[in-house]
Design an enzyme around this catalytic site. Structure first.
Site, mmCIF file in Angstrom:
data_model
loop_
_atom_site.group_PDB
_atom_site.id
_atom_site.type_symbol
_atom_site.label_atom_id
_atom_site.label_comp_id
_atom_site.label_asym_id
_atom_site.label_seq_id
_atom_site.Cartn_x
_atom_site.Cartn_y
_atom_site.Cartn_z
ATOM 1 N N SER A 122 0.775 -1.285 -0.086
ATOM 2 C CA SER A 122 -0.079 -0.026 -0.028
ATOM 3 C C SER A 122 0.664 1.105 0.113
ATOM 4 C CB SER A 122 -1.042 0.050 1.340
ATOM 5 O OG SER A 122 -0.384 -0.119 2.381
ATOM 6 N N ASP A 343 -4.317 5.826 11.708
ATOM 7 C CA ASP A 343 -3.056 5.348 10.804
ATOM 8 C C ASP A 343 -1.799 6.222 10.811
ATOM 9 O OD1 ASP A 343 -1.680 4.764 8.426
ATOM 10 O OD2 ASP A 343 -3.272 5.027 7.041
ATOM 11 N N HIS A 346 0.780 4.975 6.486
ATOM 12 C CA HIS A 346 0.503 5.756 5.379
ATOM 13 C C HIS A 346 0.552 7.090 5.490
ATOM 14 C CE1 HIS A 346 -1.733 1.829 5.251
ATOM 15 N NE2 HIS A 346 -0.937 1.641 4.097
#
Length: 366
Positions: A122, A343, A346
């Site tokens: 990702s 998160d 990311h």
């Protein structure tokens, strides 16, 4: 996921890795002390793009997230309510030179009719979307075509014949379902058939290698004919990355394909990494301000450099680890449209991956 290297373990780790069996003969290691980083510096005209500092620049970001049709909800922090905007205004400034300003039209003209593929997890997705938005902002009226099909996605800038592709693979090496369950095959890379014939390849892996428990995607690790219920994750990473390096040596023609490896992308879940043990990325609004990052070099970076130092084909390391460690402020944290919880892995778009792509562009034009 953020295994860090303590100085006392450096020599021991390097010794252990050097003792692991591999197929390359001793005479192939005549250039083993020439690391990928030094090769990157040579390609960059003897300027180390990766040593520098973050500076405020009112002209940033490079694009408006609301004008980019490619941003995934996972990375669209502004759309999902992030109130502060200062994190958008930082530019990476190398100590010994200036990075060329990214020019999307120039990028398209240089790579006209070519195929560029990001290969990885990702975080490759993060960087692929960033580059797509950066180019789109330079040619907003250009015809584009977005396709998503299984592990393969692409954005084609049709007026230039430039195809930006993404091949999603968690480990680079194969993850296969067999009778006993999902098996991570450290010495198999059949996925690589999909990567052949590209004009540029940008690889990445590490994010998932340390996952355990319910977040671990595999049931067994296989090497040769032996199955293991578990394995030291750095050793497994080294073995898997060595298989990838062997694939590059066999399948890449440097006269036709440029190869990059994205360095380890850090996480910011543990504030102790920057001497604030009660914090995480949540609520952080400025980069770390110190001269060096307290947590030091991630162990995974040592593994990457070890493998790249032994590879026979030219691979340019986008050594983004240290500059990214400083950006505790640049994660989606609670402002993600598709990520439950906080998160700190990311990165928001616009944001830090744009700098990774500025460094990619600098390497290509230098």
């Amino acid at each position: 996921m953020g295994l860090q290297l303590k100085p006392i373990f450096l020599s021991l780790l390097l010794f252990q890795l050097s003792q692991l069996p591999h197929e390359t003969k001793a005479e192939d290691f005549s250039k083993a002390n020439t690391t990928s980083v030094s090769r990157a510096r040579e390609l960059a005209g003897r300027c180390n793009f990766f040593r520098g500092k973050w500076v405020y620049d009112a002209s940033y970001p490079l694009y408006d997230s609301s004008s980019c049709p490619f941003i995934d909800p996972e990375f669209d922090c502004i759309k999902y309510g992030r109130p502060d905007k200062q994190y958008l205004k930082y530019r990476w400034q190398p100590f010994s030179c200036n990075l060329p300003r990214f020019n999307g039209l120039d990028f398209l003209e240089r790579w006209k009719g070519k195929r560029i593929m990001f290969v990885g997890d990702s975080l490759s997705f993060n960087q692929w979307q960033s580059l797509s938005c950066m180019i789109h902002s330079s040619v907003p009226n250009a015809r584009t075509n977005l396709i998503k099909s299984g592990p393969l996605s692409s954005v084609t800038f049709e007026d230039y014949g430039v195809k930006l592709m993404l091949y999603r693979t968690t480990y680079l090496v194969d993850l296969v379902r067999e009778n006993m369950g999902l098996v991570l095959k450290l010495d198999s890379i059949q996925n690589g058939n999909a990567w052949k014939g590209m004009d540029m390849l940008i690889f990445n892996t590490w994010h998932w290698w340390t996952h355990t428990g319910s977040s671990q995607p595999w049931d067994y690790v296989e090497e040769g004919n032996k199955l293991y219920k578990d394995m030291n994750r750095l050793v497994a990473f080294y073995k898997g990355l060595t298989t990838w390096a062997r694939w590059v040596n066999i399948n890449v023609d440097p006269s036709k394909t440029k190869v990059f490896f994205q360095g380890i992308s850090p996480t910011h879940y543990q504030g102790k990494d920057w001497n604030q043990p009660t914090r995480s990325c949540d609520g952080e609004m400025q980069p770390f301000a110190g001269a060096s990052y307290p947590a030091g070099t991630p162990m995974a970076s040592v593994v990457v450099n070890k493998v790249l130092s032994r590879i026979k084909k030219p691979v340019y390391l986008l050594d983004v680890t240290t500059l990214s460690q400083f950006r505790k402020d640049a994660h989606p944290s609670d402002y993600s449209g598709e990520h439950s919880g906080t998160d700190c892995s990311h990165w928001c778009l616009p944001g830090l991956p744009d700098t990774w792509n500025e460094l990619l562009y600098a390497a290509l034009v230098s």
